[in-house]
Design an enzyme around this catalytic site. Structure first.
Site, PDB file in Angstrom:
ATOM      1  N   ASP A 297      43.850  33.953  40.341  1.00 52.36           N
ATOM      2  CA  ASP A 297      43.626  34.979  41.351  1.00 52.36           C
ATOM      3  C   ASP A 297      42.986  34.361  42.588  1.00 52.36           C
ATOM      4  O   ASP A 297      41.795  34.059  42.600  1.00 52.36           O
ATOM      5  CB  ASP A 297      42.725  36.088  40.793  1.00 52.36           C
ATOM      6  CG  ASP A 297      42.443  37.173  41.818  1.00 52.36           C
ATOM      7  OD1 ASP A 297      43.221  37.280  42.785  1.00 52.36           O
ATOM      8  OD2 ASP A 297      41.461  37.908  41.639  1.00 52.36           O
ATOM      9  N   LYS A 304      39.686  34.993  48.420  1.00 53.26           N
ATOM     10  CA  LYS A 304      38.351  34.668  47.927  1.00 53.26           C
ATOM     11  C   LYS A 304      37.870  33.413  48.662  1.00 53.26           C
ATOM     12  O   LYS A 304      38.543  32.379  48.631  1.00 53.26           O
ATOM     13  CB  LYS A 304      38.384  34.398  46.415  1.00 53.26           C
ATOM     14  CG  LYS A 304      38.691  35.616  45.556  1.00 53.26           C
ATOM     15  CD  LYS A 304      38.701  35.221  44.083  1.00 53.26           C
ATOM     16  CE  LYS A 304      39.072  36.392  43.178  1.00 53.26           C
ATOM     17  NZ  LYS A 304      38.020  37.410  43.095  1.00 53.26           N
ATOM     18  N   ARG A 379      43.946  46.037  38.582  1.00 48.60           N
ATOM     19  CA  ARG A 379      44.187  47.455  38.288  1.00 48.60           C
ATOM     20  C   ARG A 379      45.616  47.860  38.629  1.00 48.60           C
ATOM     21  O   ARG A 379      46.166  48.776  38.026  1.00 48.60           O
ATOM     22  CB  ARG A 379      43.161  48.319  39.017  1.00 48.60           C
ATOM     23  CG  ARG A 379      43.266  48.331  40.530  1.00 48.60           C
ATOM     24  CD  ARG A 379      41.974  48.760  41.201  1.00 48.60           C
ATOM     25  NE  ARG A 379      40.912  47.793  40.948  1.00 48.60           N
ATOM     26  CZ  ARG A 379      39.677  47.938  41.405  1.00 48.60           C
ATOM     27  NH1 ARG A 379      39.337  48.982  42.135  1.00 48.60           N
ATOM     28  NH2 ARG A 379      38.765  47.029  41.136  1.00 48.60           N
TER      29      ARG A 379
END
Length: 543
Positions: A297, A304, A379
């Site tokens: 991720d 990030k 999600r």
């Protein structure tokens, strides 16, 4: 609707770079129940160290243990509370490791102290050169908190011997030198059936650690899928891999949006791994699991930064735990429970094709999702998986739906190293999370219970008529009030499960499990050992 293309394990197509290593199916350390310590010591054996686990070493009357403790105490006034390696004439290998648990009966103590002590003791014996230690467990206090202490301690010992898949593949069997462990509870209480249960549970945890803890190229989506195919061979669990991009785009649109920037790199392309365990005899309940399998991720377009990307190869811990649970369940031959799982195995890459904040993507359930933050990708993956499972639940016997994910940093900030379980209305009425937490407490895999509230649904409510739900705000979950609760409200809406509450004609139990704080030991997502939680709690509850 169901996918119209499912690649079976038999014809799974894998990139040649993903050649399967024998480390995938290598045998783990065996566990042997020793019924009588004195009889074993009196006859020829090949144990090479004695490891003693006890909450009160001074109270153990067995002669060898008493001799070892006296030797330790002669040179260390704090020997009753310290890990010690001492010479011991008559003990296997002429040596003993004393591994005290520390206090176990205070209000805040729990059975994990046995797992921790056994792990430390076994590692000390291993480091001293032992390859077949004999473990002696002094009887734990006679209370409910410690009823499973022997099995929990054995799980702690075996789990402590695990080394990363990359190390096993690069350096061979020498990185895991312990071949077998003898396990004896003084006074009895640990038999062959106990050893078999522990071995099955540890096999599941070992698979979960391998899938979760392995670096992002070795466990890129196609290789993750192939690892599952290999791991489940001969288990009775059916494995299917949905890997055709047109099918994924149609059937898993949110998942496909997350994976969009990864499609240009063949070895990073997404898939859904479907696992199915059907027991012998009558099915009494059906468990349906969605597992988050983010093999890496980057955060996507909401990148990030500042070092926050380190450790994000472990963002597949939810899918890993679900796979581990099914393997353990199959090895035990669990009766009465059917389990279906869909693992969304995806890389959230960054590039010209990245999905971005403000996009509106329609989910499998027909819900228009406005993207609030591309770093809240897990999600989205789960929502499509849950929607498929929702459809399947309509024809299932006593269905229970679960999502398992390293979903939020808020989970770790809120409760530290514990699993979190949240129920929807029907699950709460049926006590699903409470039962899971009760079993987890007894088996050293503890939960904190959280609660879904109306504010969580308000938080993800649409701001315009263009969309039906907002995926996330644009702040880190750890800096957001109710940062681990509101994502479940999103899951319920985006997967169509909000139409199956207690007020509906067809209520469906749905429990969300966030392991964002418990997925790696010590909260170290880059270097910490993957914990394989909540495999044991699930197994204790449903096996």
């Amino acid at each position: 609707g169901a996918p119209n293309h499912l690649t079976s394990a038999a014809d799974f197509r894998i990139n040649p770079l993903a050649a399967t290593s024998n480390a995938v199916t290598a045998a783990m350390t065996r566990l042997h129940a020793v019924a009588n310590l004195e009889a074993t010591l009196a006859k020829k054996h090949d144990y090479d160290a004695l490891v003693v686990v006890a909450h009160d070493l001074a109270a153990v009357e067995q002669p060898l243990v008493a001799q070892a403790f006296a030797t330790a105490r002669a040179v260390d006034a704090k020997a009753a509370g310290a890990l010690s390696l001492v010479p011991c004439q008559g003990a296997p290998g002429g040596r003993a490791v004393l591994a005290p648990t520390g206090p176990v009966q205070r209000d805040h103590d729990d059975v994990r102290r046995y797992a921790e002590a056994a792990r430390k003791g076994l590692l000390r014996a291993r480091d001293a050169g032992a390859v077949k230690p004999l473990v002696v467990l002094a009887p734990p206090p006679a209370d409910a908190r410690h009823a499973n202490a022997a099995r929990v301690a054995a799980l702690g010992a075996l789990g402590g011997l695990w080394e990363p898949l990359e190390a096993r593949e690069a350096r061979g069997a020498s990185v895991e030198p312990v071949q077998a462990i003898g396990w004896c509870v003084l006074g009895g209480g640990f038999e062959a059936a106990d050893a078999a249960w522990v071995e099955a549970a540890e096999a599941g945890q070992r698979l979960a650690r391998d899938l979760c803890g392995t670096e992002p190229e070795r466990m890129a989506p196609p290789r993750f899928a192939q690892f599952c195919v290999e791991a489940f061979k001969g288990s009775g669990v059916k494995v299917r891999v949905i890997d055709q991009q047109k099918v994924l785009a149609k059937e898993y649109p949110l998942l496909s949006a997350v994976a969009r920037a990864s499609l240009e790199v063949e070895r990073h392309r997404p898939c859904v791994v479907r696992l199915e365990y059907t027991p012998k005899g009558k099915v009494e309940q059906t468990l349906l699991f969605a597992g988050k399998g983010l093999t890496y991720d980057t955060g996507g377009a909401d990148l990030k930064v500042g070092g926050a990307m380190a450790g994000m190869s472990r963002d597949k811990g939810g899918a890993a735990a679900v796979a581990g649970f099914l393997l353990a369940l199959a090895k035990l031959g669990a009766r009465g429970v059917k389990v279906v799982a869909e693992l969304g195995v995806v890389r959230n890459s960054i590039g010209a094709e990245s999905f971005v904040t403000d996009e509106i993507v329609t989910s499998h359930a027909g819900v228009r999702v406005r993207i609030g933050n591309t770093d809240a990708e897990g999600r989205l993956v789960l929502a499509d998986l849950l929607s498929h499972l929702r459809v399947e639940a309509a024809k299932a016997t006593a269905p229970r739906l679960f999502s398992v994910a390293t979903l939020t940093g808020h989970a770790g900030r809120a409760v530290g190293p514990y699993n979190i379980a949240l129920d929807n209305g029907p699950a709460r009425s049926n006590g699903v999370a409470e039962r899971l937490a009760a079993q987890g407490e007894l088996w050293g895999d503890p939960f904190e219970l959280s609660r879904l509230r109306r504010e969580d649904f308000d938080f993800v409510a649409p701001r315009t008529k263009a969309d039906d739900v907002l995926s996330c705000n644009n702040l880190p979950s750890s800096g957001t009030a109710r940062g681990h609760q509101f994502p479940m409200a999103f899951l319920a809406i985006a997967a169509g499960l909000d139409k199956h509450g207690n007020d509906s004609a067809n209520p469906l139990c749905f429990t969300h499990i966030d392991i964002g704080g418990s997925g790696c030991e010590g909260g170290d997502w880059q270097h910490g050992r993957p914990s394989a939680r909540p495999v044991v709690a699930l197994l204790a509850t449903y096996a």
